[in-house]
Design an enzyme around this catalytic site. Structure first.
Site, PDB file in Angstrom:
ATOM      1  CG  ASP A 117       8.557 144.953  23.752  1.00 14.07           C
ATOM      2  OD1 ASP A 117       7.383 145.366  23.860  1.00 14.07           O
ATOM      3  OD2 ASP A 117       9.469 145.659  23.294  1.00 14.07           O
ATOM      4  CD  GLU A 133      12.483 151.462  28.691  1.00 16.85           C
ATOM      5  OE1 GLU A 133      13.742 151.446  28.678  1.00 16.85           O
ATOM      6  OE2 GLU A 133      11.795 150.999  27.768  1.00 16.85           O
TER       7      GLU A 133
HETATM    8  C1  DGY Z   1      11.174 148.413  21.174  1.00 17.68           C
HETATM    9  O1  DGY Z   1      11.662 148.738  20.102  1.00 17.68           O
HETATM   10  O2  DGY Z   1      11.831 147.960  22.122  1.00 17.68           O
HETATM   11  C2  DGY Z   1       9.761 148.651  21.404  1.00 17.68           C
HETATM   12  O3  DGY Z   1       9.316 148.135  22.604  1.00 17.68           O
HETATM   13  C3  DGY Z   1       8.890 148.259  20.265  1.00 17.68           C
HETATM   14  O4  DGY Z   1       7.739 148.985  20.432  1.00 17.68           O
END
Ligand code: DGY
Length: 426
Positions: free
Chosen positions: A162, A392
């Site tokens: 992201d 994560e």
């Molecule tokens: C989030 O919501 O952080 C995700 O990475 C979107 O897929």
């Protein structure tokens, strides 16, 4: 110690199982995610083959008519997550998000079939084959309408990475003036300095708004979408997945499909060269609106080894850069070089280590002949999990676990590859 961790990983996957599909982690990500599920299948395969296949089969319940395999399937409403189905408004059943995610799935199916335990698995793989083919076809057409041999992405969420600095310049060009108010939910479940900033969210949601307003029309998105960037991650993963899909096509005697896939591979091998940035010595994101490269090498750039992309000279140069990056951190592989000004050791994709990226990169390095670095990646992944649990992601400087905990794909990678038991068996 590791026997306990093996059991803990199995328990974690079972705990995150919502009946045929697995959530990445409770609360922070309460739905089914595309590439998370693919890696989860690898983990399940180590103790429940049927459940592994089921994870992939349920994912295709969300496939769109045009072949697109969405990044999230919203199976039930959950107030813990934003943006939910009412924001995406894709009008699909089941409700889904409006774009895809890195296509790792064909490579996972190939891996499952290489270790298959019964003929039934061959059949299940063959049933998935045309669906995966349709998805790859969608990538090669909808995301590469001008046949550049390079697929573009419309949203950082599609890349799965992201807030990577790779999109910073392109994101800065997005006008967020018309967005309106919204309320994030992720910060209730994770520390703020380990998540994307509000600045990023404003842009994420502006792109979703564009998609929603054009009815998720891929031509509109390609022509006028706020973001149109070629991501080394998606392109390298797709090239690898096409190569694996080609082997499956041959195994299943799907000759017409095999020639179609061969064309994609030839195109991508040539097109990917446009991502090469001589200044930094590797394949970088390319903003297809401005024709500008990102100025740093991410862990996804290094997936060139996994894709078998680039000339031997380019691979050598990347190997040199990879070693330079390795020297500046305690653990491999940082998602962004620690020497770059945009590096943030704990913030999501701006520095932290991700176990499934290490898994793919190690495989690529092994295949390219660098056993030493490949083994270091595996050892580091093992150490991080032993020290900090199934997080994560991890800080490359201290090894601290960051982001969500009790994380499915980290447990899956442990079971399939990183645990001492796996290291001795493969
Ligand atoms: C989030 O919501 O952080 C995700 O990475 C979107 O897929």
């Amino acid at each position: 110690m590791s026997v306990d961790l093996d059991q803990a990983a199995i328990d974690l996957l079972k705990r995150n199982d919502r009946g045929g599909y697995t959530v990445p982690t409770a609360r922070l990500y309460p739905y089914q995610w595309n590439w998370d599920s693919a890696f989860c299948a690898l983990g399940f395969a180590s103790f429940d083959r049927n459940r592994a296949w089921q994870e992939l089969e349920t994912l295709f319940e969300g496939q769109w008519d045009d072949g697109m395999l969405p990044h999230i399937i919203f199976r039930r409403d959950d107030p813990d997550y934003f943006p939910g189905p009412t924001v995406w408004q894709t009008g699909t059943t089941p409700p889904t998000s409006g774009h895809s995610q890195p296509p790792v799935l064909a490579s996972i199916v190939k891996r499952l079939l290489d270790s298959q335990e019964s003929n039934d698995e061959e059949q299940r793989g063959h049933t998935l084959f045309p669906k995966i083919l349709a998805w790859h076809r969608w990538y090669h057409h909808a995301r590469d309408p001008h046949n550049l041999g390079l697929v573009a992405t419309m949203h950082p969420w599609e890349t799965g990475r992201d807030n990577s600095p790779e999109w910073d310049a392109a994101m800065a060009n997005i006008d967020v003036a018309d967005l309106g108010d919204y309320q994030r939910r992720d910060l209730a479940h994770s520390t703020q300095d380990e998540r994307p900033r509000s600045y990023d969210y404003d842009r994420y949601l502006t792109i979703v708004k564009f998609g929603r307003e054009c009815g998720w029309d891929s031509n509109e998105i390609a022509a006028r979408g706020p973001l149109w960037v070629a991501d080394p991650g998606i392109n390298m993963i797709l090239l690898r997945a096409d190569r694996d899909l080609l082997m499956l096509a041959k195994q299943f005697n799907e000759t017409t499909a095999a020639s179609e896939i061969e064309t994609w591979i030839t195109n991508s091998e040539a097109g990917i060269d446009r991502l090469w940035n001589q200044q930094v010595g590797g394949f970088c994101a390319l903003d297809l609106r401005t024709d500008k490269h990102a100025d740093g090498l991410s862990n996804a750039s290094m997936l060139a080894f996994y894709a078998g992309a680039g000339t031997s000279q380019q691979q050598q140069r990347m190997n040199t850069e990879l070693r330079r990056i390795s020297d500046s951190v305690r653990y491999l592989m940082p998602s962004w070089p620690a020497t770059h000004t945009a590096f943030e050791a704990r913030r999501y994709w701006r520095g932290p280590i991700w176990a499934m990226m290490n898994f793919m990169l190690a495989q690529g390095l092994q295949e390219s002949g660098d056993t030493e670095l490949s083994q270091r990646l595996r050892k580091d992944t093992c150490t991080l999990i032993q020290q900090s649990g199934f997080h994560e992601y991890y800080c490359p400087l201290t090894g601290d676990g960051c982001g969500g905990d009790d994380f499915s794909w980290t447990a899956a990678i442990w079971l399939a590859w990183a645990s001492p038991a796996q290291q001795h068996s493969t």
